[in-house]
Design a protein around this motif. Structure first.
Motif, mmCIF file in Angstrom:
data_model
loop_
_atom_site.group_PDB
_atom_site.id
_atom_site.type_symbol
_atom_site.label_atom_id
_atom_site.label_comp_id
_atom_site.label_asym_id
_atom_site.label_seq_id
_atom_site.Cartn_x
_atom_site.Cartn_y
_atom_site.Cartn_z
ATOM 1 N N GLY A 208 0.824 -1.200 0.000
ATOM 2 C CA GLY A 208 0.000 0.000 0.000
ATOM 3 C C GLY A 208 0.862 1.255 0.000
ATOM 4 N N PHE A 209 0.548 2.176 0.909
ATOM 5 C CA PHE A 209 1.310 3.428 1.021
ATOM 6 C C PHE A 209 2.380 3.352 2.107
ATOM 7 C CE2 PHE A 209 -2.668 4.731 -0.965
ATOM 8 C CZ PHE A 209 -2.232 5.621 -1.931
ATOM 9 N N ASN A 210 2.649 2.144 2.606
ATOM 10 C CA ASN A 210 3.553 1.978 3.739
ATOM 11 C C ASN A 210 5.020 1.979 3.290
ATOM 12 O OD1 ASN A 210 4.469 1.568 6.337
ATOM 13 N ND2 ASN A 210 4.168 -0.660 6.260
ATOM 14 N N HIS A 211 5.500 3.156 2.934
ATOM 15 C CA HIS A 211 6.908 3.321 2.538
ATOM 16 C C HIS A 211 7.263 4.795 2.725
ATOM 17 C CE1 HIS A 211 10.555 3.444 0.093
ATOM 18 N NE2 HIS A 211 10.570 2.113 0.150
ATOM 19 N N PRO A 212 8.451 5.072 3.251
ATOM 20 C CA PRO A 212 8.802 6.487 3.486
ATOM 21 C C PRO A 212 8.791 7.337 2.228
ATOM 22 C CG PRO A 212 10.685 5.008 3.881
ATOM 23 C CD PRO A 212 9.479 4.159 3.776
ATOM 24 N N ASP A 213 9.141 6.766 1.071
ATOM 25 C CA ASP A 213 9.136 7.550 -0.171
ATOM 26 C C ASP A 213 7.717 7.956 -0.558
ATOM 27 O OD1 ASP A 213 11.831 7.148 -0.204
ATOM 28 O OD2 ASP A 213 11.880 5.967 -2.052
ATOM 29 N N LEU A 214 6.759 7.054 -0.348
ATOM 30 C CA LEU A 214 5.367 7.379 -0.660
ATOM 31 C C LEU A 214 4.811 8.408 0.316
ATOM 32 C CD1 LEU A 214 4.153 3.776 -1.503
ATOM 33 C CD2 LEU A 214 4.071 5.722 -3.079
ATOM 34 N N ARG A 215 5.123 8.238 1.579
ATOM 35 C CA ARG A 215 4.630 9.200 2.572
ATOM 36 C C ARG A 215 5.221 10.586 2.324
ATOM 37 N NH1 ARG A 215 5.090 4.541 5.994
ATOM 38 N NH2 ARG A 215 7.185 5.165 6.646
ATOM 39 N N ALA A 216 6.498 10.623 1.925
ATOM 40 C CA ALA A 216 7.152 11.914 1.685
ATOM 41 C C ALA A 216 6.600 12.608 0.447
ATOM 42 C CB ALA A 216 8.661 11.712 1.545
ATOM 43 N N ALA A 217 6.196 11.825 -0.562
ATOM 44 C CA ALA A 217 5.714 12.413 -1.821
ATOM 45 C C ALA A 217 4.258 12.845 -1.741
ATOM 46 C CB ALA A 217 5.898 11.424 -2.960
ATOM 47 N N ALA A 218 3.502 12.304 -0.787
ATOM 48 C CA ALA A 218 2.081 12.644 -0.655
ATOM 49 C C ALA A 218 1.911 14.104 -0.235
ATOM 50 C CB ALA A 218 1.434 11.713 0.377
#
Length: 291
Positions: A208-218
């Motif tokens: 899902g969205f469980n990754h630091p790169d995804l959280r940072a880009a959101a």
């Protein structure tokens, strides 16, 4: 490359075939992809299959086949070369709006002005031939034609990364492509390099969205999720949280009979249906988070 197994069975009823396909999602080890297709020989029979990166449990498959009145599953280990041969024999180029998905053996067929996407044989889903991937590409083309520009785009459950690469072809900002399966991530990276999109598509392994790169880009302007019904429903709260106000989600991997459940799950999170498109038995949903 890690081993892959297939498990296939047949059944003589569409509803039971689709229900069996849904039940396969609950197996452990879980399949990386599931297909439910009518056999085009006039017999009225349906084929149900799953792809696995761990050997499936024969006992569980036998019990499941018996419960749904299907033939016993046939489990096979898939040699790597089978995928290459399959693409070269069977997969013809696909046009979806401005996008042209092809294998290198059809490189001479790219139409002038098309956005080409080279997808070679691979142990991951998303060649453009399946109704789900085709529907997502058409939805993307339609959004772009209407003037939408995605500046923060993610492809969750990317498979071959064809959707991420399509977005990267038409918009200037980098796209994140993620998948829970390490094989799919490896395949995605190979495809990104083959399409000279290094630096424009970043491939990561994530649930899902469980990754630091995804959280940072959101938050994202646009998120693709071409996976399966239950994972899409489970993803709804996180999708709503990671979409920007006015942001879009393009969802697929959904049978027509499953669409209402997915739509309701996202509506409950404030992400509303904009458009539904059916290709055969498969549905693509375009949804939008309010401004």
């Amino acid at each position: 490359m890690p081993k892959t197994w297939t498990a296939f069975t047949t059944i003589d009823d569409k509803d039971r075939a689709e229900a069996l396909g849904e039940a396969l999602e609950e197996l452990d080890p879980e399949p990386t992809g599931i297909g439910v297709f009518e056999i085009e020989d006039g017999s009225g029979r349906w084929e149900i299959g799953g792809y696995f990166v761990e050997e499936p449990n024969d006992v569980e498959l036998a019990l499941m086949a018996a419960a749904f009145g299907a033939q016993p599953f046939v489990v096979s280990e898939v040699p790597d070369t089978d995928w290459v041969d399959k693409v070269r024999r069977e997969l013809t180029p696909v046009e979806a709006g401005r996008f042209f998905v092809y294998g290198s053996h059809d490189a001479d067929k790219i139409p002038p002005g098309a956005e080409p996407l080279l997808i070679e044989a691979a142990m991951a889903f998303g060649t453009g031939h399946h109704g789900t991937t085709l529907g997502c590409l058409k939805a993307l083309d339609r959004l772009a034609t209407e003037g939408f520009v995605g500046r923060r785009v993610a492809d969750i459950g990317c498979g071959t990364a064809v959707l991420a690469m399509a977005a990267a072809r038409i918009w200037p900002d980098p796209v994140i492509a993620s998948d829970i399966d390490e094989v799919a991530v490896e395949v995605a990276e190979v495809n990104v390099a083959a399409n000279a999109l290094q630096g424009k598509v970043r491939c990561i392994e994530a649930t899902g969205f469980n990754h630091p790169d995804l959280r940072a880009a959101a938050p994202f302007d646009l998120v693709f999720a071409n996976i399966l019904m239950q994972p899409l429903i489970d993803l709804a709260p996180d999708m709503a949280a990671h979409l920007a106000p006015g942001g879009y989600a393009i969802l697929s991997g959904i049978l027509t009979r499953q669409a209402d459940a997915v739509i309701e799950a996202y509506a409950a999170q404030g992400v509303a249906l904009v458009r539904q498109d059916d290709i055969g038995d498969w549905v693509t949903l375009l949804l939008r988070k309010p401004d």
